[in-house]
Design an enzyme around this catalytic site. Structure first.
Site, short mmCIF file in Angstrom:
data_model
loop_
_atom_site.label_atom_id
_atom_site.label_comp_id
_atom_site.label_asym_id
_atom_site.label_seq_id
_atom_site.Cartn_x
_atom_site.Cartn_y
_atom_site.Cartn_z
N ASN A 1 -9.27 2.21 9.78
CA ASN A 1 -8.52 1.87 10.98
C ASN A 1 -9.06 2.62 12.19
O ASN A 1 -9.59 2.03 13.13
CB ASN A 1 -7.04 2.19 10.77
N THR A 2 -8.96 3.95 12.18
CA THR A 2 -9.25 4.75 13.36
C THR A 2 -10.67 4.55 13.87
O THR A 2 -10.90 4.45 15.09
CB THR A 2 -9.02 6.24 13.06
N ALA B 1 -9.62 5.50 3.95
CA ALA B 1 -9.40 6.62 4.86
C ALA B 1 -10.62 7.53 4.98
O ALA B 1 -11.36 7.75 4.02
CB ALA B 1 -8.19 7.47 4.46
N GLY B 2 -10.82 8.02 6.19
CA GLY B 2 -11.83 9.02 6.47
C GLY B 2 -13.19 8.49 6.88
O GLY B 2 -14.08 9.27 7.22
N GLY C 1 -8.20 9.61 9.43
CA GLY C 1 -8.51 9.79 10.84
C GLY C 1 -9.58 10.80 11.17
O GLY C 1 -9.88 11.02 12.34
N LYS D 1 0.88 -1.18 0.00
CA LYS D 1 0.00 0.00 0.00
C LYS D 1 0.91 1.21 0.00
O LYS D 1 1.65 1.46 0.95
CB LYS D 1 -0.92 0.02 1.21
#
Length: 256
Positions: free
Chosen positions: A206-207, A184-185, A157, A96
């Site tokens: 992830n977050t 992401a996001g 994040g 990645k």
């Protein structure tokens, strides 16, 4: 299920491995999520020390495919070097690719990203580029050898969801045969479901999971949302319209 570089994935949900409160929570989260791919930042994995070996053992025990990540790299040289380290550590050509261009938004550097992707593709890597939804950038990435695209939904994040529905929809229409992953996001399962409804092949986050009060439960919620969105996309949903239309037939209604 979509295929990435000739490998069919087992789940449309992909999870990162950072920020979890404990190794046990990480392992439980992956079990509850059914995620088929784990992204791992090479900077978290020091192959020569005990902590690094313990972490790598934990990741192997998850029984999922590993996608190493050049997280927090701000130059082509740094990203390419990190990718080569990852191939040694994890024995995979998958990478990645992140080349960050802006410290506040963590937006990818489009010029560095294309340059690094071209170098890595020539070196035999199978590149998963973290990019924006810009059509021209994505065309260049495909031209240099990328067979998967990973546009952001919002800055890493932030949990803002899908900031540019039009751009993401246009990207899907422009690349009907390229696997697309929203990366992401995402902050809520509904964001992931919406990405799948747009016809995307998978989501990576992830977050939103790692920082939840109950990461395993949140991961399970995302897994259900991804499945629901994918089923909806495959069911040929109705188009929105401006005027109301009765759902109950009026034919045969008594006329008074």
């Amino acid at each position: 299920m979509p295929t990435f570089y000739g490998t069919e994935i087992t789940s449309r949900l992909m999870l990162g491995t950072a920020q979890y409160p404990s190794p046990a929570t990480l392992a439980d989260t992956f079990r509850r999520s059914g995620a088929g791919i784990a992204t791992v930042s090479v900077r978290r994995e020091a192959g020569g020390d005990q902590a690094g070996q313990d972490f790598w053992t934990l990741i192997r025990d998850l029984g999922v495919a590993v996608l190493p990540n050049t997280a927090s790299c701000y130059s082509v040289r740094e990203a390419v070097t990190t990718a080569h380290m990852a191939r040694e550590l994890f024995d995979t050509n998958w990478i990645k690719l992140e080349v960050i261009g802006h410290a506040d938004t963590l937006q990818p550097d489009p010029f560095g990203l294309v340059e690094a992707a071209a170098q890595l593709a020539e070196d035999g890597f199978e590149v998963f580029p973290y990019c924006t939804e810009d059509l021209v950038l994505c065309e260049r990435l495909v031209e240099v050898g990328c067979k998967v695209l990973m546009p952001w939904g919002a800055p890493i994040g932030t949990g803002l969801g899908l900031n540019n529905i039009y751009g993401l929809r246009s990207l899907r229409a422009h690349f009907p045969d390229i696997p697309l992953v929203v990366d992401a996001g995402l902050g809520l399962p509904s964001h992931a479901s919406r990405a799948m409804e747009l016809g995307y092949d998978a989501v990576l986050l992830n977050t939103a999971v790692a920082k939840a009060g109950d990461p395993a439960a949140m991961a399970h919620a995302f897994a259900l949302a991804v499945e629901a969105g994918a089923l909806a996309a495959g069911a040929d949903p109705m188009d929105p319209r401006d005027m109301a239309a009765p759902s109950t037939p009026v034919f045969g209604k008594a006329m008074l």
